[in-house]
Write a protein that holds these residues in place. Structure first.
Motif, PDB file in Angstrom:
ATOM      1  N   ALA A  37       0.824  -1.208   0.000  1.00 15.78           N
ATOM      2  CA  ALA A  37       0.000   0.000   0.000  1.00 15.78           C
ATOM      3  C   ALA A  37       0.859   1.259   0.000  1.00 15.78           C
ATOM      4  O   ALA A  37       2.007   1.251   0.445  1.00 15.78           O
ATOM      5  CB  ALA A  37      -0.921   0.007   1.219  1.00 15.78           C
ATOM      6  N   THR A  39       1.913   5.012   1.268  1.00 23.25           N
ATOM      7  CA  THR A  39       2.148   5.490   2.632  1.00 23.25           C
ATOM      8  C   THR A  39       1.034   6.422   3.090  1.00 23.25           C
ATOM      9  O   THR A  39       0.170   6.821   2.309  1.00 23.25           O
ATOM     10  CB  THR A  39       3.502   6.223   2.728  1.00 23.25           C
ATOM     11  OG1 THR A  39       3.474   7.324   1.820  1.00 23.25           O
ATOM     12  CG2 THR A  39       4.648   5.284   2.401  1.00 23.25           C
ATOM     13  N   SER A  40       1.080   6.792   4.347  1.00 21.67           N
ATOM     14  CA  SER A  40       0.019   7.598   4.948  1.00 21.67           C
ATOM     15  C   SER A  40      -0.073   9.005   4.367  1.00 21.67           C
ATOM     16  O   SER A  40      -1.092   9.659   4.520  1.00 21.67           O
ATOM     17  CB  SER A  40       0.201   7.676   6.470  1.00 21.67           C
ATOM     18  OG  SER A  40       1.448   8.247   6.770  1.00 21.67           O
ATOM     19  N   ASP A  72      -6.356  10.184  -0.379  1.00 21.71           N
ATOM     20  CA  ASP A  72      -7.389   9.190  -0.133  1.00 21.71           C
ATOM     21  C   ASP A  72      -7.833   8.506  -1.420  1.00 21.71           C
ATOM     22  O   ASP A  72      -8.170   7.321  -1.413  1.00 21.71           O
ATOM     23  CB  ASP A  72      -8.599   9.832   0.558  1.00 21.71           C
ATOM     24  CG  ASP A  72      -8.295  10.223   1.998  1.00 21.71           C
ATOM     25  OD1 ASP A  72      -7.321   9.698   2.566  1.00 21.71           O
ATOM     26  OD2 ASP A  72      -9.042  11.050   2.550  1.00 21.71           O
ATOM     27  N   VAL A  77      -5.607   5.636  -2.093  1.00 25.70           N
ATOM     28  CA  VAL A  77      -5.886   4.528  -1.167  1.00 25.70           C
ATOM     29  C   VAL A  77      -7.110   3.750  -1.641  1.00 25.70           C
ATOM     30  O   VAL A  77      -7.110   2.516  -1.646  1.00 25.70           O
ATOM     31  CB  VAL A  77      -6.080   5.054   0.270  1.00 25.70           C
ATOM     32  CG1 VAL A  77      -6.531   3.935   1.202  1.00 25.70           C
ATOM     33  CG2 VAL A  77      -4.801   5.699   0.779  1.00 25.70           C
ATOM     34  N   TYR A 134      -7.530  -0.334  -2.794  1.00 33.17           N
ATOM     35  CA  TYR A 134      -8.504  -1.328  -2.357  1.00 33.17           C
ATOM     36  C   TYR A 134      -9.318  -1.862  -3.532  1.00 33.17           C
ATOM     37  O   TYR A 134      -9.698  -3.037  -3.550  1.00 33.17           O
ATOM     38  CB  TYR A 134      -9.405  -0.769  -1.252  1.00 33.17           C
ATOM     39  CG  TYR A 134      -8.719  -0.813   0.099  1.00 33.17           C
ATOM     40  CD1 TYR A 134      -8.696  -1.993   0.837  1.00 33.17           C
ATOM     41  CD2 TYR A 134      -8.090   0.307   0.623  1.00 33.17           C
ATOM     42  CE1 TYR A 134      -8.054  -2.052   2.065  1.00 33.17           C
ATOM     43  CE2 TYR A 134      -7.435   0.253   1.848  1.00 33.17           C
ATOM     44  CZ  TYR A 134      -7.432  -0.930   2.566  1.00 33.17           C
ATOM     45  OH  TYR A 134      -6.791  -0.987   3.776  1.00 33.17           O
ATOM     46  N   ASN A 184       0.838  -0.481   5.153  1.00 32.73           N
ATOM     47  CA  ASN A 184       1.234   0.813   5.704  1.00 32.73           C
ATOM     48  C   ASN A 184       0.162   1.350   6.646  1.00 32.73           C
ATOM     49  O   ASN A 184      -0.217   2.514   6.594  1.00 32.73           O
ATOM     50  CB  ASN A 184       1.562   1.816   4.599  1.00 32.73           C
ATOM     51  CG  ASN A 184       2.970   1.658   4.110  1.00 32.73           C
ATOM     52  OD1 ASN A 184       3.904   1.549   4.911  1.00 32.73           O
ATOM     53  ND2 ASN A 184       3.136   1.601   2.804  1.00 32.73           N
ATOM     54  N   ALA A 185      -0.322   0.470   7.497  1.00 28.09           N
ATOM     55  CA  ALA A 185      -1.398   0.801   8.425  1.00 28.09           C
ATOM     56  C   ALA A 185      -0.968   0.450   9.848  1.00 28.09           C
ATOM     57  O   ALA A 185      -0.220  -0.494  10.059  1.00 28.09           O
ATOM     58  CB  ALA A 185      -2.657   0.009   8.062  1.00 28.09           C
ATOM     59  N   GLU A 233      -5.183   6.599  10.263  1.00 25.07           N
ATOM     60  CA  GLU A 233      -6.259   6.637   9.276  1.00 25.07           C
ATOM     61  C   GLU A 233      -6.235   5.409   8.370  1.00 25.07           C
ATOM     62  O   GLU A 233      -7.273   4.827   8.053  1.00 25.07           O
ATOM     63  CB  GLU A 233      -6.140   7.915   8.447  1.00 25.07           C
ATOM     64  CG  GLU A 233      -7.317   8.166   7.539  1.00 25.07           C
ATOM     65  CD  GLU A 233      -7.197   9.498   6.815  1.00 25.07           C
ATOM     66  OE1 GLU A 233      -7.615   9.545   5.640  1.00 25.07           O
ATOM     67  OE2 GLU A 233      -6.681  10.460   7.399  1.00 25.07           O
ATOM     68  N   ARG A 234      -5.038   4.993   7.952  1.00 24.12           N
ATOM     69  CA  ARG A 234      -4.920   3.801   7.099  1.00 24.12           C
ATOM     70  C   ARG A 234      -5.314   2.541   7.867  1.00 24.12           C
ATOM     71  O   ARG A 234      -5.876   1.611   7.301  1.00 24.12           O
ATOM     72  CB  ARG A 234      -3.500   3.656   6.545  1.00 24.12           C
ATOM     73  CG  ARG A 234      -3.028   4.824   5.709  1.00 24.12           C
ATOM     74  CD  ARG A 234      -3.819   4.949   4.417  1.00 24.12           C
ATOM     75  NE  ARG A 234      -3.338   6.069   3.646  1.00 24.12           N
ATOM     76  CZ  ARG A 234      -4.028   7.185   3.426  1.00 24.12           C
ATOM     77  NH1 ARG A 234      -5.233   7.327   3.919  1.00 24.12           N
ATOM     78  NH2 ARG A 234      -3.520   8.159   2.709  1.00 24.12           N
ATOM     79  N   ARG A 238      -9.070   2.338   7.937  1.00 25.82           N
ATOM     80  CA  ARG A 238      -9.571   1.901   6.625  1.00 25.82           C
ATOM     81  C   ARG A 238      -9.365   0.397   6.443  1.00 25.82           C
ATOM     82  O   ARG A 238     -10.237  -0.292   5.928  1.00 25.82           O
ATOM     83  CB  ARG A 238      -8.862   2.672   5.503  1.00 25.82           C
ATOM     84  CG  ARG A 238      -9.287   2.274   4.108  1.00 25.82           C
ATOM     85  CD  ARG A 238     -10.774   2.602   3.864  1.00 25.82           C
ATOM     86  NE  ARG A 238     -11.195   2.233   2.535  1.00 25.82           N
ATOM     87  CZ  ARG A 238     -11.847   1.099   2.230  1.00 25.82           C
ATOM     88  NH1 ARG A 238     -12.136   0.225   3.185  1.00 25.82           N
ATOM     89  NH2 ARG A 238     -12.202   0.844   0.993  1.00 25.82           N
ATOM     90  N   LEU A 239      -8.229  -0.133   6.896  1.00 25.28           N
ATOM     91  CA  LEU A 239      -7.961  -1.561   6.801  1.00 25.28           C
ATOM     92  C   LEU A 239      -8.940  -2.354   7.660  1.00 25.28           C
ATOM     93  O   LEU A 239      -9.494  -3.366   7.219  1.00 25.28           O
ATOM     94  CB  LEU A 239      -6.520  -1.874   7.210  1.00 25.28           C
ATOM     95  CG  LEU A 239      -6.121  -3.344   7.256  1.00 25.28           C
ATOM     96  CD1 LEU A 239      -6.333  -4.026   5.907  1.00 25.28           C
ATOM     97  CD2 LEU A 239      -4.671  -3.487   7.714  1.00 25.28           C
TER      98      LEU A 239
END
Length: 169
Positions: A82, A84-85, A89, A92, A96, A119-120, A141-142, A145-146
């Protein structure tokens, strides 16, 4: 020092362009990269496991999927890396979507493992059936989302179910 014996190893930052398969010594590497020598991922198989490799699909420079033939059920491995932070968005969400595309190459009866670097960061509080008590302390935040994606798709973040060595925060 003893040798580490691995059957399958996921690689990130391979930095090869295009997609392909190659032999490296006695190992087989499948890889998926972009148009430039940035990012890129791969999966390295030992000799015995490579004989079970039925098919593979380069989805993007961040997602590759392979299918291994097994005795009872086939095994599908989706390897991810993934962004990085500090990524947008939108990037990201595209990531997915690529995972969903990779899942489309597999059958519902296949055993599916998604491995790699999301990267979460997930916290050390258990979210029912998704993660364990061995996260790294604070969810980012990541990580949120995961967790959300895992809840929707019935997956678990398995490296949080086991006590690991202390990590930096």
């Amino acid at each position: 020092m003893g040798r580490l014996k691995l059957n399958i190893l996921g690689l990130a930052e391979v930095r090869w362009t295009g997609a392909g398969s190659t032999k490296l010594a006695s190992k087989t590497l499948i890889f998926s990269g972009g148009h430039t020598h940035v990012r890129g991922i791969g999966i390295l198989f030992d000799v015995k496991t490579a004989k079970s490799l039925w098919s593979w699909y380069p989805v993007s420079d961040r997602v590759v999927v392979d299918k291994l033939v097994a005795k009872s059920l086939n095994l599908g491995i989706i390897h991810v890396y993934a962004s990085t932070s500090d990524s947008e968005d939108v990037e990201v969400e595209k990531f997915y979507q690529k995972i969903e595309k990779a899942r489309g190459y597999l059958k519902s009866q296949d055993i599916i493992i998604i491995m790699g670097d999301f990267n979460a960061e997930v916290e050390d509080e258990r979210v029912k059936d998704v993660d364990g008590l061995s996260g790294i302390g604070t969810v980012n935040e990541r990580g949120s989302r995961l967790i959300e994606w895992c809840q929707i798709n019935d997956f678990a973040i398995t490296n949080t179910w086991y006590q690991n060595h202390p990590r930096r925060q």
